[in-house]
Design a protein around this motif. Structure first.
Motif, PDB file in Angstrom:
ATOM      1  N   LEU A   1     -51.185   0.782 -46.398  1.00  0.00           N
ATOM      2  CA  LEU A   1     -51.891   1.845 -45.672  1.00  0.00           C
ATOM      3  C   LEU A   1     -53.205   2.202 -46.366  1.00  0.00           C
ATOM      4  O   LEU A   1     -54.199   2.511 -45.704  1.00  0.00           O
ATOM      5  N   LEU A   2     -53.217   2.141 -47.690  1.00  0.00           N
ATOM      6  CA  LEU A   2     -54.493   2.375 -48.390  1.00  0.00           C
ATOM      7  C   LEU A   2     -55.515   1.307 -48.018  1.00  0.00           C
ATOM      8  O   LEU A   2     -56.685   1.603 -47.765  1.00  0.00           O
ATOM      9  N   LEU A   3     -55.057   0.047 -47.984  1.00  0.00           N
ATOM     10  CA  LEU A   3     -55.975  -1.049 -47.633  1.00  0.00           C
ATOM     11  C   LEU A   3     -56.595  -0.809 -46.258  1.00  0.00           C
ATOM     12  O   LEU A   3     -57.779  -1.069 -46.033  1.00  0.00           O
ATOM     13  N   ALA A   4     -55.769  -0.282 -45.338  1.00  0.00           N
ATOM     14  CA  ALA A   4     -56.277  -0.060 -43.977  1.00  0.00           C
ATOM     15  C   ALA A   4     -57.158   1.184 -43.907  1.00  0.00           C
ATOM     16  O   ALA A   4     -58.118   1.225 -43.141  1.00  0.00           O
ATOM     17  N   ALA A   5     -56.833   2.212 -44.700  1.00  0.00           N
ATOM     18  CA  ALA A   5     -57.481   3.521 -44.535  1.00  0.00           C
ATOM     19  C   ALA A   5     -58.855   3.611 -45.190  1.00  0.00           C
ATOM     20  O   ALA A   5     -59.696   4.402 -44.756  1.00  0.00           O
ATOM     21  N   VAL A   6     -59.088   2.828 -46.246  1.00  0.00           N
ATOM     22  CA  VAL A   6     -60.307   3.063 -47.032  1.00  0.00           C
ATOM     23  C   VAL A   6     -61.596   2.800 -46.254  1.00  0.00           C
ATOM     24  O   VAL A   6     -62.642   3.351 -46.591  1.00  0.00           O
ATOM     25  N   THR A   7     -61.521   1.955 -45.220  1.00  0.00           N
ATOM     26  CA  THR A   7     -62.739   1.750 -44.415  1.00  0.00           C
ATOM     27  C   THR A   7     -62.577   2.301 -42.988  1.00  0.00           C
ATOM     28  O   THR A   7     -63.336   1.919 -42.087  1.00  0.00           O
ATOM     29  N   ALA A   8     -61.583   3.201 -42.799  1.00  0.00           N
ATOM     30  CA  ALA A   8     -61.425   3.826 -41.473  1.00  0.00           C
ATOM     31  C   ALA A   8     -62.614   4.751 -41.215  1.00  0.00           C
ATOM     32  O   ALA A   8     -63.309   5.177 -42.144  1.00  0.00           O
TER      33      ALA A   8
ATOM     34  N   PRO B   1     -59.411  -0.033 -32.759  1.00  0.00           N
ATOM     35  CA  PRO B   1     -60.346   0.276 -31.680  1.00  0.00           C
ATOM     36  C   PRO B   1     -61.746  -0.210 -32.081  1.00  0.00           C
ATOM     37  O   PRO B   1     -61.988  -0.475 -33.269  1.00  0.00           O
ATOM     38  N   PRO B   2     -62.678  -0.322 -31.127  1.00  0.00           N
ATOM     39  CA  PRO B   2     -64.036  -0.744 -31.494  1.00  0.00           C
ATOM     40  C   PRO B   2     -64.597   0.182 -32.576  1.00  0.00           C
ATOM     41  O   PRO B   2     -64.417   1.391 -32.496  1.00  0.00           O
ATOM     42  N   GLY B   3     -65.187  -0.391 -33.603  1.00  0.00           N
ATOM     43  CA  GLY B   3     -65.749   0.422 -34.684  1.00  0.00           C
ATOM     44  C   GLY B   3     -64.776   0.681 -35.818  1.00  0.00           C
ATOM     45  O   GLY B   3     -65.142   1.247 -36.843  1.00  0.00           O
ATOM     46  N   GLY B   4     -63.523   0.279 -35.650  1.00  0.00           N
ATOM     47  CA  GLY B   4     -62.570   0.400 -36.757  1.00  0.00           C
ATOM     48  C   GLY B   4     -61.498   1.452 -36.526  1.00  0.00           C
ATOM     49  O   GLY B   4     -61.501   2.165 -35.529  1.00  0.00           O
ATOM     50  N   LEU B   5     -60.574   1.536 -37.481  1.00  0.00           N
ATOM     51  CA  LEU B   5     -59.479   2.516 -37.391  1.00  0.00           C
ATOM     52  C   LEU B   5     -60.036   3.935 -37.424  1.00  0.00           C
ATOM     53  O   LEU B   5     -61.044   4.198 -38.085  1.00  0.00           O
ATOM     54  N   GLU B   6     -59.316   4.830 -36.756  1.00  0.00           N
ATOM     55  CA  GLU B   6     -59.772   6.226 -36.768  1.00  0.00           C
ATOM     56  C   GLU B   6     -59.319   6.950 -38.039  1.00  0.00           C
ATOM     57  O   GLU B   6     -59.958   7.881 -38.508  1.00  0.00           O
ATOM     58  N   GLY B   7     -58.157   6.538 -38.571  1.00  0.00           N
ATOM     59  CA  GLY B   7     -57.545   7.307 -39.657  1.00  0.00           C
ATOM     60  C   GLY B   7     -56.562   8.296 -39.078  1.00  0.00           C
ATOM     61  O   GLY B   7     -56.549   8.529 -37.865  1.00  0.00           O
ATOM     62  N   GLY B   8     -55.728   8.886 -39.911  1.00  0.00           N
ATOM     63  CA  GLY B   8     -54.720   9.822 -39.422  1.00  0.00           C
ATOM     64  C   GLY B   8     -53.806  10.235 -40.553  1.00  0.00           C
ATOM     65  O   GLY B   8     -54.095   9.976 -41.729  1.00  0.00           O
ATOM     66  N   THR B   9     -52.697  10.868 -40.182  1.00  0.00           N
ATOM     67  CA  THR B   9     -51.742  11.333 -41.198  1.00  0.00           C
ATOM     68  C   THR B   9     -50.425  10.615 -40.979  1.00  0.00           C
ATOM     69  O   THR B   9     -49.983  10.457 -39.844  1.00  0.00           O
ATOM     70  N   PHE B  10     -49.817  10.170 -42.080  1.00  0.00           N
ATOM     71  CA  PHE B  10     -48.512   9.511 -41.961  1.00  0.00           C
ATOM     72  C   PHE B  10     -47.648   9.876 -43.159  1.00  0.00           C
ATOM     73  O   PHE B  10     -48.118   9.885 -44.296  1.00  0.00           O
ATOM     74  N   ARG B  11     -46.373  10.165 -42.862  1.00  0.00           N
ATOM     75  CA  ARG B  11     -45.432  10.510 -43.935  1.00  0.00           C
ATOM     76  C   ARG B  11     -44.466   9.352 -44.160  1.00  0.00           C
ATOM     77  O   ARG B  11     -43.823   8.884 -43.224  1.00  0.00           O
TER      78      ARG B  11
ATOM     79  N   PHE C   1     -52.696   5.494 -37.836  1.00  0.00           N
ATOM     80  CA  PHE C   1     -54.122   5.452 -38.205  1.00  0.00           C
ATOM     81  C   PHE C   1     -54.986   4.898 -37.058  1.00  0.00           C
ATOM     82  O   PHE C   1     -56.179   4.718 -37.203  1.00  0.00           O
ATOM     83  N   GLY C   2     -54.340   4.559 -35.944  1.00  0.00           N
ATOM     84  CA  GLY C   2     -55.113   4.148 -34.760  1.00  0.00           C
ATOM     85  C   GLY C   2     -55.033   2.681 -34.420  1.00  0.00           C
ATOM     86  O   GLY C   2     -55.699   2.236 -33.484  1.00  0.00           O
ATOM     87  N   ALA C   3     -54.216   1.906 -35.148  1.00  0.00           N
ATOM     88  CA  ALA C   3     -54.145   0.465 -34.841  1.00  0.00           C
ATOM     89  C   ALA C   3     -53.294   0.240 -33.606  1.00  0.00           C
ATOM     90  O   ALA C   3     -52.320   0.959 -33.363  1.00  0.00           O
ATOM     91  N   ASP C   4     -53.674  -0.774 -32.852  1.00  0.00           N
ATOM     92  CA  ASP C   4     -52.858  -1.203 -31.728  1.00  0.00           C
ATOM     93  C   ASP C   4     -52.004  -2.355 -32.257  1.00  0.00           C
ATOM     94  O   ASP C   4     -52.547  -3.345 -32.764  1.00  0.00           O
ATOM     95  N   ILE C   5     -50.676  -2.211 -32.173  1.00  0.00           N
ATOM     96  CA  ILE C   5     -49.813  -3.225 -32.782  1.00  0.00           C
ATOM     97  C   ILE C   5     -48.760  -3.690 -31.785  1.00  0.00           C
ATOM     98  O   ILE C   5     -48.084  -2.886 -31.158  1.00  0.00           O
ATOM     99  N   GLU C   6     -48.647  -4.994 -31.655  1.00  0.00           N
ATOM    100  CA  GLU C   6     -47.573  -5.576 -30.853  1.00  0.00           C
ATOM    101  C   GLU C   6     -46.826  -6.587 -31.706  1.00  0.00           C
ATOM    102  O   GLU C   6     -47.421  -7.245 -32.559  1.00  0.00           O
ATOM    103  N   LEU C   7     -45.526  -6.669 -31.431  1.00  0.00           N
ATOM    104  CA  LEU C   7     -44.711  -7.654 -32.141  1.00  0.00           C
ATOM    105  C   LEU C   7     -44.369  -8.764 -31.164  1.00  0.00           C
ATOM    106  O   LEU C   7     -43.894  -8.499 -30.061  1.00  0.00           O
ATOM    107  N   ASP C   8     -44.650  -9.991 -31.560  1.00  0.00           N
ATOM    108  CA  ASP C   8     -44.384 -11.102 -30.649  1.00  0.00           C
ATOM    109  C   ASP C   8     -44.058 -12.354 -31.453  1.00  0.00           C
ATOM    110  O   ASP C   8     -44.798 -12.729 -32.361  1.00  0.00           O
ATOM    111  N   GLU C   9     -42.943 -12.974 -31.111  1.00  0.00           N
ATOM    112  CA  GLU C   9     -42.523 -14.229 -31.745  1.00  0.00           C
ATOM    113  C   GLU C   9     -42.568 -14.161 -33.268  1.00  0.00           C
ATOM    114  O   GLU C   9     -43.067 -15.064 -33.937  1.00  0.00           O
ATOM    115  N   GLY C  10     -42.076 -13.069 -33.819  1.00  0.00           N
ATOM    116  CA  GLY C  10     -41.977 -12.939 -35.274  1.00  0.00           C
ATOM    117  C   GLY C  10     -43.280 -12.561 -35.957  1.00  0.00           C
ATOM    118  O   GLY C  10     -43.359 -12.544 -37.188  1.00  0.00           O
ATOM    119  N   TYR C  11     -44.287 -12.267 -35.149  1.00  0.00           N
ATOM    120  CA  TYR C  11     -45.588 -11.909 -35.731  1.00  0.00           C
ATOM    121  C   TYR C  11     -45.990 -10.487 -35.363  1.00  0.00           C
ATOM    122  O   TYR C  11     -45.638  -9.993 -34.288  1.00  0.00           O
TER     123      TYR C  11
END
Ligand code: UD1
Length: 438
Positions: free
Chosen positions: A173-180, A151-161, A135-145
């Protein structure tokens, strides 16, 4: 620590009343963070998980007030300065991971602890993370987090199976997508009643979601969501648990009434399997009436995503099988290793073995009361259920697991004819010296 003491010489005559759903209340609480002002949720059960999630939300800045008698919970998320869910809280309850979608949607950034495993093995969150990335999020995993940002202005949205179907990932994913900013599609989405009720609340807030209750969800992102008042749905797992308790531990021929559940949320497979055992069940609008026959037939089940047989009811079904006149199996296809209750049921004398993800139960052996240990939420309620049919006294230890998901179980069962009470005990106390009979 507390334990529940159950005496098997009593019998469940009812009535029993179902409370609000744990598995819907938690995502509803997460959804309130997306609203533009204070929100209220009614019919919220007084459970440890609800209190834990309240603390997780408060950590970020919002205020949460809960009236446990009125079962009403209010969240004012106007101030949300710290988009963080720390390890100390997430490790106590995996649903805290819903903060990832809620915080990304609300703040555009989030730092959320990875939940780790649980009592019945690894419970990955890879689909949540891959979906957010899609959906456009930048995600890194570091020290268990998980460190996530949009991106600026919010998630773009997308398709995921989703593969496999995941309740938790669908909600996150619904929580993230509803305001994309753009449209999103979740394929092979979960259709559990909890997901549908949560999605409807989002719709009431102004979200545009199509396909709730089907395997394909389509979301058109909107700029803002409104706050509001939402009614939580009845707990379908508590309803199923009470139904199975009545089918197992009520006097034959005596109808037991269970009130205020939504029986459609049990799904058709559960109902058909229960009917096949010979238990007589009538489903009215808000009341389910269960009448146990003299003999129950053994019926095998296999768990599956809704509308299949819920994994959260397999431990209780296992106990029911102990009262049938033959052999049947319980297979868990959702979680391979969800059988920690089996060695405890064996301590009560149940003839049961596990091979892979299947437990085989030979019914008809009388159970004897003993001390048994809860290992997780549904395992612990299955032990209480076994105690209801065991001869003598059963002590179900570490009942804090049960308190995560059943409100005042001993009060409800006690009022319905079961001899049960709560006692504090010292887990580390030396046992009293006993002598062995000659
Ligand atoms: C699951 C149950 C839910 C139940 C809850 C607690 C299903 C479909 N879900 O929900 O009804 O209330 O346990 O007992 O029955 N998975 C991944 N990667 C992920 C997420 C999940 O591989 O990122 C897998 C899991 O290992 C599991 C399956 O997907 O085999 C379903 O998981 P999911 O529905 O997410 O689990 P919960 O939300 O905990």
């Amino acid at each position: 620590m507390d334990k529940l003491v159950v005496h098997g010489d009593s019998s469940l005559t009812g009535p029993l009343t179902v409370g609000g759903s744990k598995n819907t209340a938690l995502p509803l609480m997460a959804a309130t963070l997306l609203g533009d002002g204070p929100s209220t949720i009614t019919n919220v059960p007084d459970l440890r998980d609800v209190r834990t999630f309240s603390k997780v939300i408060r950590y970020g800045g919002p205020s949460v007030t809960f009236d446990p008698k009125a079962h009403t919970l209010s969240v004012d998320a106007t101030a949300l300065e710290t988009p963080v869910a720390p390890y100390e809280m997430v490790k106590k309850m995996r649903a805290s991971f819903y903060m990832l979608g809620a915080l990304l949607g609300r703040c555009g950034r989030a730092k959320v602890s990875l939940p780790g495993g649980c009592a019945w093995g690894p419970r990955p969150v890879d689909l949540h993370i891959k979906g957010m990335r899609a959906f456009g999020a930048d995600i890194e995993l570091d020290e268990g987090y998980v460190h996530a940002s949009t991106p600026p202005g919010g998630l773009e949205g997308g398709t995921f199976r989703l593969d496999p179907v995941s309740v938790g990932a669908t909600i996150n994913l619904l929580l993230a997508a509803v305001t994309a900013r753009g449209p999103s599609k979740i394929e092979n989405a979960a259709a559990e009643p909890d997901v549908v009720a949560f999605g409807r609340a989002l719709q009431e807030m102004g979200a545009q979601i199509d396909g709730l209750g089907t395997r394909t969800l389509e979301v058109q992102g909107v700029d803002r969501l409104r706050s509001g008042t939402f009614r939580n749905t009845p707990d379908r797992i508590e309803l199923g648990t009470f139904l199975l308790m009545a089918a197992t531990a009520s006097p034959p021929g005596t109808p037991v009434k269970i009130r205020k559940g939504t029986h459609e949320h049990l799904g058709p497979v559960f109902k058909d399997k229960l009917a096949a055992t010979g238990v007589d069940v009538s489903y009215d609008d808000e009341t389910v009436t269960v009448t146990r026959p003299d003999t129950l037939r053994p019926v095998s089940i296999e768990t599956a995503p809704f509308p299949g047989f819920a994994t959260d009811l397999q431990a209780q079904w296992t106990v029911l099988l102990g009262t049938t006149d033959g052999t049947a199996t319980v297979t868990d296809t959702i979680y391979d290793d969800r059988f920690k209750h089996v060695p405890e049921l064996q301590r009560l004398g149940m003839e049961i073995g596990v091979d892979g993800n299947t437990a085989t139960v030979r019914g008809g052996t009388p159970l004897q009361g003993a001390k048994v240990m809860s290992t997780d939420l549904r395992a612990s309620v299955s032990l209480v259920m076994a105690g209801m049919i065991a001869e003598g006294r059963t002590d179900v230890l570490r009942v804090y697991h049960l308190d995560r998901g059943y409100e005042a179980l001993e009060d409800k069962l006690g009022a319905a004819g079961v001899s049960i009470h709560r006692e504090a005990y010292d887990e580390f106390a030396e046992p009293e010296r006993e002598s062995v009979a000659e």
